[in-house]
Enzyme design. Structure first.
Site, PDB file in Angstrom:
ATOM      1  CB  SER A 295      -0.964  -0.049   1.189  1.00  0.00           C
ATOM      2  OG  SER A 295      -1.954   0.925   1.100  1.00  0.00           O
ATOM      3  CG  ASP A 306       7.853   4.548 -11.086  1.00  0.00           C
ATOM      4  OD1 ASP A 306       8.472   3.492 -11.316  1.00  0.00           O
ATOM      5  OD2 ASP A 306       6.605   4.608 -11.045  1.00  0.00           O
ATOM      6  CE  LYS A 320      -4.902  -2.374   0.663  1.00  0.00           C
ATOM      7  NZ  LYS A 320      -5.026  -0.922   0.467  1.00  0.00           N
TER       8      LYS A 320
END
Length: 558
Positions: A295, A306, A320
């Site tokens: 999460s 990223d 998740k």
């Protein structure tokens, strides 16, 4: 035959008329009708059961089970909390609750609840409760057979109660007067400057306000002279999305998109950017993750990956990619409902399980790698969606031996630690503690005296193989080979306790250190020989390798 055809034509005509009538509705009207119809059916079923069922039904229990099963058919994260069950929701949102601050566990064989792990600085620990204490009475109420003691321990802040316990090694019961407090779980249980000026911060939750504690820890480490940083979010199940964005902001420029949520309704779709000036844009960072990283933890690790701001080390994260928000319900209830999916800076969603498309039996499975899509980091490195965050450096996840599982299940490790604490009022610091060979020999004696039995997977597999061989007619020809293999796989407790001594000693030391130094001590003990941490230090102390990992290989550049 003619009558049958006429009847069939009449039925077909009726179906056409009904279909035409329904097509006259707008899709929204039809949907509203279906909802109203099914609610009326459900209401009638409950009333019929209440009136005619052979036994008297408990409406709270019966309807609650219906609600829980309905919500679970959607996903495991959409959950209903009635008025008298708000503590868990409050804990997830605020990271706090009114209570004593301890993990407890019901012991069916003893029919009493036991203190397992008091939290440092909380009422349970400050009052003197210790792991192994059996809870006998609360305000004179006998707790024998009560498996839901947690509801009695929790309550309004500043209220007090008397607790009677039975302590191992102590003849008479002990009594404590405990005042409930707001129990705030430590989100940063441990941070320190390690060797080579590497800073380490253990972040175990995104509930409450961890960004404040994280900032304080990081600035303190900077004062101590760290030149690189390890953020450990292994087994961090997440929490508040905004807190992940805030911590990411400490290391990323203002105005960067960290996460985007997309839902069915407009208010469920948002874009979260870094809003403040960062604390440090240059310090090398490694993030430790594992299969329990989920999460909000995946938002932080995924965003730093990223945007090529940190090297991710460990194992693929949980996956998740769903966002829940609380919704108020009548009579003081609440529902935590999944409203959207989140997408990290590269545009990927890390959700690993597709709850919408279930198998015929209702089960769900993870999205296979063959169906995932390729995305790219800011520098152009390939990353994928659909299965959590894949680390830049994978650490082989070691599995605990089967014998350790059974030693933990039977509380033999827990009970040994309890006895150890009775004999040793103090121990060395968490950094210096070491379980001796004499300690381990004493543990082995206790295991043997307890007539410890456990299943060996090899024996189970051999038994299945023998049954298959006998069924297929091979047993007569292979009987000698089976006998030889059975002899080699003979259950030998002495051999297994020695062979797996390294793993068992590590768990024993962890349980003992935790008794004296709480969660902080447990983390220090776990870091001894931690392969993930060792790899992080190697990367952070090698600028060339660190840069290479975060750069697209020359062969891939176009």
């Amino acid at each position: 035959m003619k009558k049958f055809l006429n009847r069939r034509n009449a039925v077909l005509a009726m179906v056409v008329l009904i279909a035409a009538a329904f097509l006259g509705f707008k899709s929204g009207d039809d949907r509203n009708f279906q909802i109203a119809k099914n609610l009326e059916i459900f209401n009638s079923i409950v009333k019929e059961l209440d009136m005619f069922y052979v036994d008297t039904i408990d409406p709270n229990k019966t309807i609650r089970e219906g609600i829980d099963n309905m919500l679970y058919s959607l996903d495991p994260y959409t959950v209903y909390y009635p008025e008298n069950d708000q503590d868990e929701l409050e804990m997830m949102l605020k990271g706090s609750y009114g209570g004593i601050g301890s993990i407890i566990r019901y012991k069916p064989e003893l029919k009493y609840t036991m203190i397992v792990e008091p939290y440092e600085g909380m009422p349970a620990a400050e009052s003197g409760l210790k792991p192994g204490d059996l809870l006998l009475e609360i305000d004179g109420k006998d707790l024998k057979g009560n498996s839901d003691v947690s509801t009695l321990l929790r309550g309004q802040v500043n209220t007090s109660f008397k607790l009677k316990v039975k302590r191992p090694g102590v003849k008479d019961p002990l009594e404590f007067t405990i005042v409930r407090r707001s129990i705030q779980m430590p989100t940063i249980p441990y941070y320190a400057m390690m060797d080579n000026q590497v800073g380490y911060i253990n972040l175990n939750s995104f509930s409450g306000n961890p960004s404040k504690d994280f900032k304080k820890a990081f600035l303190d480490l900077k004062k101590q002279g760290i030149t690189s940083l390890v953020i450990d979010i292994r087994d961090n199940g997440g929490g508040l999305l905004e807190q992940a964005v805030e911590i990411a902001n400490y290391f990323l420029p203002r105005g960067k998109v960290i996460v985007t949520t997309k839902g069915k309704v407009k208010q469920a779709s948002s874009t979260y950017k870094t809003l403040r000036e960062p604390l440090d844009l240059d310090i090398p960072i490694a993030v430790l993750v594992n299969s329990g990283t989920a999460s909000a933890s995946e938002i932080l690790s995924g965003a730093l990956q990223d945007l090529d701001r940190a090297v991710i080390i460990g194992n693929r994260t949980f996956g998740k990619g769903l966002v829940q928000v609380p919704r108020s319900l009548p009579y003081g209830g609440n529902m935590k409902v999944t409203t959207s999916k989140y997408y990290i800076p590269s545009g990927r969603c890390v959700q690993a399980i597709d709850y919408k498309h279930r198998n015929e039996d209702g089960s769900v499975g993870t999205i296979p790698d063959s169906l995932t899509s390729v995305f790219h980091t800011a520098a152009g490195r390939e990353v994928r969606d659909g299965g959590g965050v894949t680390p830049d450096i994978t650490i082989k996840q070691e599995r605990l031996p089967n014998i350790v599982y059974y030693l933990l299940r039977d509380d033999l490790i827990f009970d040994y630690a309890t006895d150890y604490c009775l004999k040793h009022p103090t121990i060395a610091s968490a950094e210096d503690f070491k379980l001796t060979d004499a300690d381990y020999e004493e543990f082995k004696k206790k295991v043997k005296a307890a007539d410890f039995k456990y299943d060996q997977q090899s024996e189970k597999i051999l038994k299945t193989l023998k049954e298959a061989a006998e069924f297929e007619g091979y047993m007569s020809e292979a009987s000698d080979e089976f006998k030889a293999l059975e002899k080699k796989l003979n259950h030998n407790l002495d051999r297994d306790l020695d062979y797996f001594s390294k793993d068992i000693k590590e768990i024993l030391a962890l349980e003992i250190v935790k008794r004296y130094y709480y969660k902080r001590g447990a983390i220090i003990e776990q870091l001894k020989g931690d392969k993930g941490m060792e790899e992080a230090v190697k990367v952070l102390t090698s600028p060339e390798r660190y840069k290479e990992i975060l750069t697209v290989p020359v062969a891939e550049k176009k």
